[in-house]
Design a protein around this motif. Structure first.
Motif, short mmCIF file in Angstrom:
data_model
loop_
_atom_site.label_atom_id
_atom_site.label_comp_id
_atom_site.label_asym_id
_atom_site.label_seq_id
_atom_site.Cartn_x
_atom_site.Cartn_y
_atom_site.Cartn_z
N ARG A 33 3.34 -77.50 -78.30
CA ARG A 33 2.91 -76.93 -77.03
C ARG A 33 1.40 -76.68 -77.07
O ARG A 33 0.82 -76.57 -78.15
CB ARG A 33 3.64 -75.60 -76.78
N VAL A 34 0.81 -76.58 -75.91
CA VAL A 34 -0.62 -76.26 -75.83
C VAL A 34 -0.89 -74.95 -76.57
O VAL A 34 -1.89 -74.81 -77.28
CB VAL A 34 -1.09 -76.18 -74.36
N LYS A 35 0.00 -74.00 -76.42
CA LYS A 35 -0.12 -72.70 -77.10
C LYS A 35 -0.25 -72.89 -78.62
O LYS A 35 -1.06 -72.23 -79.28
CB LYS A 35 1.10 -71.85 -76.77
N ASP A 36 0.55 -73.80 -79.18
CA ASP A 36 0.49 -74.06 -80.62
C ASP A 36 -0.86 -74.67 -81.01
O ASP A 36 -1.45 -74.30 -82.03
CB ASP A 36 1.61 -75.03 -81.02
N VAL A 38 -3.86 -74.50 -79.53
CA VAL A 38 -5.02 -73.59 -79.47
C VAL A 38 -4.93 -72.51 -80.54
O VAL A 38 -5.97 -72.10 -81.09
CB VAL A 38 -5.19 -72.98 -78.06
N GLU A 39 -3.73 -72.08 -80.87
CA GLU A 39 -3.60 -71.05 -81.92
C GLU A 39 -4.03 -71.60 -83.28
O GLU A 39 -4.78 -70.94 -84.00
CB GLU A 39 -2.15 -70.55 -81.99
N ASN A 44 -9.01 -70.69 -77.32
CA ASN A 44 -8.14 -70.10 -76.32
C ASN A 44 -7.70 -71.18 -75.32
O ASN A 44 -8.25 -72.28 -75.29
CB ASN A 44 -8.81 -68.91 -75.60
N ARG A 45 -6.70 -70.85 -74.53
CA ARG A 45 -6.15 -71.82 -73.59
C ARG A 45 -7.18 -72.26 -72.56
O ARG A 45 -7.18 -73.41 -72.13
CB ARG A 45 -4.91 -71.23 -72.89
N TYR A 49 -8.13 -76.15 -71.52
CA TYR A 49 -8.01 -76.72 -70.16
C TYR A 49 -9.36 -77.11 -69.55
O TYR A 49 -9.39 -77.81 -68.55
CB TYR A 49 -7.24 -75.76 -69.26
N LYS A 55 -1.21 -81.41 -72.55
CA LYS A 55 -0.91 -82.11 -73.80
C LYS A 55 -0.89 -83.62 -73.60
O LYS A 55 -1.33 -84.38 -74.47
CB LYS A 55 0.44 -81.61 -74.32
#
Length: 199
Positions: A33-36, A38-39, A44-45, A49, A55
């Motif tokens: 996921r995008v969350k994964d 950036v972490e 940051n998200r 973007y 993705k």
């Protein structure tokens, strides 16, 4: 100032691409996921973007970026010598297999269980384009050897050759792989010429 900004943007995108490759190989494309991204990349998200719509766009750009480099390495012998006698070509005259092995973090993705969509087709398309638009064989049977069905034959053969090498854990040296490809290519005609560097 603009060049410094461009370099900073490219560094950010490189970091996101690198992290995405690692996660896709470790977890499979569909589980990333995008969350994964950036972490793990420590962004940051919002930053993500700014550069990518999602993705899917990141995956598309990654493939385009890697395929541009692949074509550059594959066509290097003909750039250096627009008419090439494969009988005289040394395996050390091509760096494409060194390039693949050095960039295995990308090429290993071609044989994983949950690959990036289109990653395999992209490699096959580039091989077909190379034999269609960038290089051709010279000789008495040139029109036959350069026919569409021979282009498919060579493209699928080299594509399968590369995949098996990756699956085997790169068991042959890059020089040995180059030797095998040279033998495969000059089976029908030993002389190749460059059609266009940038068709």
């Amino acid at each position: 100032m603009e060049k410094k900004e461009d370099r900073r943007i490219e560094r950010t995108k490189d970091s996101l691409r690198k992290t995405f490759k690692e996660l896709a190989l470790e977890r499979g494309y569909s589980r990333v996921r995008v969350k994964d991204i950036v972490e793990v990349a420590n962004y940051n998200r919002t930053t993500f973007y700014v550069h990518f719509l999602g993705k899917e766009e990141l995956a598309k750009e990654l493939i385009e970026h890697e395929m541009k480099d692949f074509v550059h390495e594959f066509c290097k012998p003909l750039r250096d010598n627009p008419v090439l006698d494969l009988r005289q070509m040394s395996p050390s005259g091509t760096d494409v297999f060194h390039y693949i092995k050095e960039n295995r973090s990308y090429y290993d993705l071609l044989v994983c269980d949950d690959p990036i969509p289109d990653i395999n087709r992209a490699l096959l398309r580039e091989l077909q384009d190379i034999f269609q638009n960038r290089m051709s064989f010279v000789g008495d049977q040139a029109s036959e050897i350069n026919a569409q069905y021979f282009i498919h034959y060579r493209s699928y053969g080299i594509y399968g050759f590369i995949l098996e090498w990756i699956r085997s854990g790169y068991d042959a040296t890059p020089s040995e792989m180059a030797r095998r490809i040279i033998n495969l290519l000059y089976y029908h005609s030993p002389i190749m010429e460059q059609i266009s560097e940038n068709p």
